[in-house]
Structures are given as structure tokens and as C-alpha cells.
Design a protein around this motif. Structure first.
Motif, PDB file in Angstrom:
ATOM      1  N   THR A 102     -59.249  -5.581  85.856  1.00  0.00           N
ATOM      2  CA  THR A 102     -60.482  -4.911  86.229  1.00  0.00           C
ATOM      3  C   THR A 102     -61.701  -5.419  87.659  1.00  0.00           C
ATOM      4  N   ASN A 103     -62.421  -6.050  86.342  1.00  0.00           N
ATOM      5  CA  ASN A 103     -63.242  -6.984  86.889  1.00  0.00           C
ATOM      6  C   ASN A 103     -62.754  -8.267  88.109  1.00  0.00           C
ATOM      7  N   SER A 115     -53.375   8.948  70.955  1.00  0.00           N
ATOM      8  CA  SER A 115     -55.008   9.574  70.792  1.00  0.00           C
ATOM      9  C   SER A 115     -55.747   9.441  71.687  1.00  0.00           C
ATOM     10  N   ALA A 116     -56.764  10.818  71.549  1.00  0.00           N
ATOM     11  CA  ALA A 116     -58.024  10.950  72.751  1.00  0.00           C
ATOM     12  C   ALA A 116     -58.607   9.960  72.851  1.00  0.00           C
ATOM     13  N   GLY A 117     -58.615   9.136  71.809  1.00  0.00           N
ATOM     14  CA  GLY A 117     -59.670   7.792  71.086  1.00  0.00           C
ATOM     15  C   GLY A 117     -59.499   6.741  72.132  1.00  0.00           C
ATOM     16  N   GLN A 118     -58.147   6.462  72.295  1.00  0.00           N
ATOM     17  CA  GLN A 118     -57.641   5.549  72.639  1.00  0.00           C
ATOM     18  C   GLN A 118     -57.840   5.427  73.825  1.00  0.00           C
ATOM     19  N   ALA A 119     -58.024   6.743  74.443  1.00  0.00           N
ATOM     20  CA  ALA A 119     -57.862   7.351  76.129  1.00  0.00           C
ATOM     21  C   ALA A 119     -59.587   6.429  76.536  1.00  0.00           C
ATOM     22  N   ILE A 120     -60.327   7.042  75.418  1.00  0.00           N
ATOM     23  CA  ILE A 120     -61.755   6.552  75.768  1.00  0.00           C
ATOM     24  C   ILE A 120     -61.636   5.477  75.987  1.00  0.00           C
ATOM     25  N   LEU A 121     -61.156   4.441  74.997  1.00  0.00           N
ATOM     26  CA  LEU A 121     -61.527   3.284  75.028  1.00  0.00           C
ATOM     27  C   LEU A 121     -60.940   2.792  76.400  1.00  0.00           C
ATOM     28  N   ALA A 122     -59.465   2.664  77.187  1.00  0.00           N
ATOM     29  CA  ALA A 122     -58.763   2.224  77.982  1.00  0.00           C
ATOM     30  C   ALA A 122     -60.013   2.748  79.507  1.00  0.00           C
ATOM     31  N   ALA A 123     -60.274   3.821  79.348  1.00  0.00           N
ATOM     32  CA  ALA A 123     -61.362   4.419  80.397  1.00  0.00           C
ATOM     33  C   ALA A 123     -62.525   3.608  80.706  1.00  0.00           C
ATOM     34  N   LYS A 124     -63.396   3.275  79.575  1.00  0.00           N
ATOM     35  CA  LYS A 124     -64.323   2.224  79.460  1.00  0.00           C
ATOM     36  C   LYS A 124     -64.303   1.409  80.262  1.00  0.00           C
ATOM     37  N   ALA A 125     -62.156   0.347  79.767  1.00  0.00           N
ATOM     38  CA  ALA A 125     -61.897  -1.165  79.528  1.00  0.00           C
ATOM     39  C   ALA A 125     -61.913  -0.826  81.694  1.00  0.00           C
ATOM     40  N   GLY A 126     -61.746   0.461  81.912  1.00  0.00           N
ATOM     41  CA  GLY A 126     -61.504   0.335  83.602  1.00  0.00           C
ATOM     42  C   GLY A 126     -59.699   1.090  84.247  1.00  0.00           C
ATOM     43  N   ALA A 127     -59.106   0.700  83.429  1.00  0.00           N
ATOM     44  CA  ALA A 127     -57.893   0.782  83.228  1.00  0.00           C
ATOM     45  C   ALA A 127     -57.507   1.959  84.563  1.00  0.00           C
TER      46      ALA A 127
END
Ligand code: E4P
Length: 218
Positions: A102-103, A115-127
Motif C-alpha cells: 500500500t505504501n 471473519s469480520a475481524g480479519q476484514a477490519i485488519l485488511a482494510a486498516k492495512a490498505g488492501a
């Protein structure tokens, strides 16, 4: 909603493209193996053929599971064509790699999401894309579509830009349900897309129109 075809088969990709509704392609190591594609050079060449065939995004998956390996592979994949999206598994090293890509402006698809938790992490990382696997959740007698719904709700509340790419889609009904549940993209075999065409009343109606036309013109 965008339509991606989930295959490494060039004939299927061409057929989907000829329908005029194709927005991209997803692949994974199993789909590449199914086409008998092996060896680094052949794999890269095959991705190039797919990228030349379609204008939209083409997801190409890394095999490494360590950060350095994923970065090396992902950077090589990204050089193939501007429409390559590097597909990275939802593991700790994968999240690190997605942040790295992403950077550097390299687009990513975070895969194997359950899982929704995994989805939050991926979005935070900028997927760029997130791939929740509907069919594989259904296989466990849970409701894969609930996952799409939950993630869509969370992303809307939080204002995440990551696109929800409904994956492991096995049927035409899955496509309709994914659209209803807030997926931005659906990826599936061509068969599921073609299944959307089917309705007996369309067939009956067309047969009647053609018969009436024939009668009036004979
Ligand atoms: C696509 O990105 C996924 O790898 C694929 O949809 C998985 O599908 P499957 O569960 O049918 O193997």
C-alpha cells in the motif's frame, strides 16, 4: 457491482469478455495448477497472457508465507502489467506485506478471509480488495452471505475504501445474494454468470413470439 471471472482458463476468460460484462479476473494457485501451469517463468507468462486479454484487474497470488518472500514475489508480479493486483493471504506476515505494498502504490487483494475481524485488519492495512470466501463458509453449514453483510456494514460505518470481493461463489443465487448484501465485486466461474440468464418464462415467451411471427409471415 463488478463481475470478475474466477479462473486461469484463457477460453473461459475470453468467453466472459465477449459477453461485454467482464470487469476483471481472479486466480489462485489451485486454479493455475488446474490449467497445468507450473514453474516460475510459465506462471509469469500466463499472467501476462491474462493481463493482455482483459483491461480490468487481474489478481495474481503470492506463494510465499514470509514477509520478505511475499514482497519479492509481489513486486515481480506487479511488474507484469499495470492491471495486476497482488493477492496476499490473510496471515500476520500478509498484513505486513499489504501495508508495505500500500505504501508503495501496489494494489492488493487480501484472500482467505473468513471473519469480520480479519476484514477490519485488511482494510486498516490498505488492501484494495478483500476476498471473503462465501462457498467455503457455507460448506461448514454457516451462512457465508452473513459475512458479506457484516463486512459491508462495518466498512460503511467506518468509511473504509477497501472493496468487498465476494469469492468462493459457487452459484448464480450466490451472485444475486452477494449483490443484495453489499459486495462491490463478485468473482465466480463463468457457469454461475451464465446461469443468471436462465428463466423458463423467458424461453416460453421467446418461443411464442417466434411462433406467432412465423404464423403471421407464412
Ligand atoms: C478467488 O479469489 C478465490 O481464490 C476463489 O473464489 C476460491 O474459490 P473456491 O472456494 O471455490 O476454491
Amino acid at each position: 457491482m463488478k463481475f470478475f471471472v474466477d479462473t486461469a482458463d484463457l477460453d473461459s476468460i475470453t468467453e466472459a469478455k465477449d459477453l461485454g460484462i467482464l470487469d476483471g479476473v481472479t486466480t489462485n494457485p489451485s486454479l493455475m495448477a488446474k490449467q497445468g501451469i507450473s514453474g516460475d517463468k510459465n506462471v509469469l507468462d500466463h499472467y501476462k497472457k491474462i493481463c493482455d486479454l482483459v483491461e480490468g484487474d487481474v489478481s495474481a497470488e503470492v506463494i510465499s508465507t514470509d514477509f520478505e518472500g511475499m514482497v519479492m514475489e509481489g513486486e515481480r508480479l506487479a511488474e507484469i502489467a499495470p492491471n495486476i493486483v497482488v493477492k496476499v493471504p490473510m496471515i500476520k506476515e500478509g498484513i505486513k506485506a499489504i501495508s508495505h505494498f500500500t505504501n508503495r502504490g501496489i494494489r492488493t487483494n487480501c484472500t482467505l478471509v473468513f471473519s469480520a475481524g480479519q476484514a477490519i485488519l485488511a482494510a486498516k492495512a490498505g488492501a484494495t480488495y478483500l476476498s471473503p470466501f462465501i462457498g467455503r463458509v457455507d460448506d461448514l453449514n454457516w451462512n457465508g452471505m452473513d459475512l458479506i453483510h457484516d463486512i459491508a456494514e462495518i466498512y460503511a460505518i467506518q468509511g473504509f475504501d477497501t472493496e468487498i470481493l465476494a469469492a468462493s461463489v459457487r452459484s448464480s443465487l450466490h451472485i444475486v445474494q452477494a449483490a443484495k448484501s453489499g459486495a462491490d465485486v463478485v468473482t465466480c466461474p463463468l457457469k454461475a454468470i451464465l446461469g443468471l440468464l436462465n428463466h423458463p418464462l423467458t424461453d416460453i415467451g421467446l418461443a411464442k413470439f417466434l411462433a406467432d411471427h412465423k404464423k403471421a409471415n407464412s
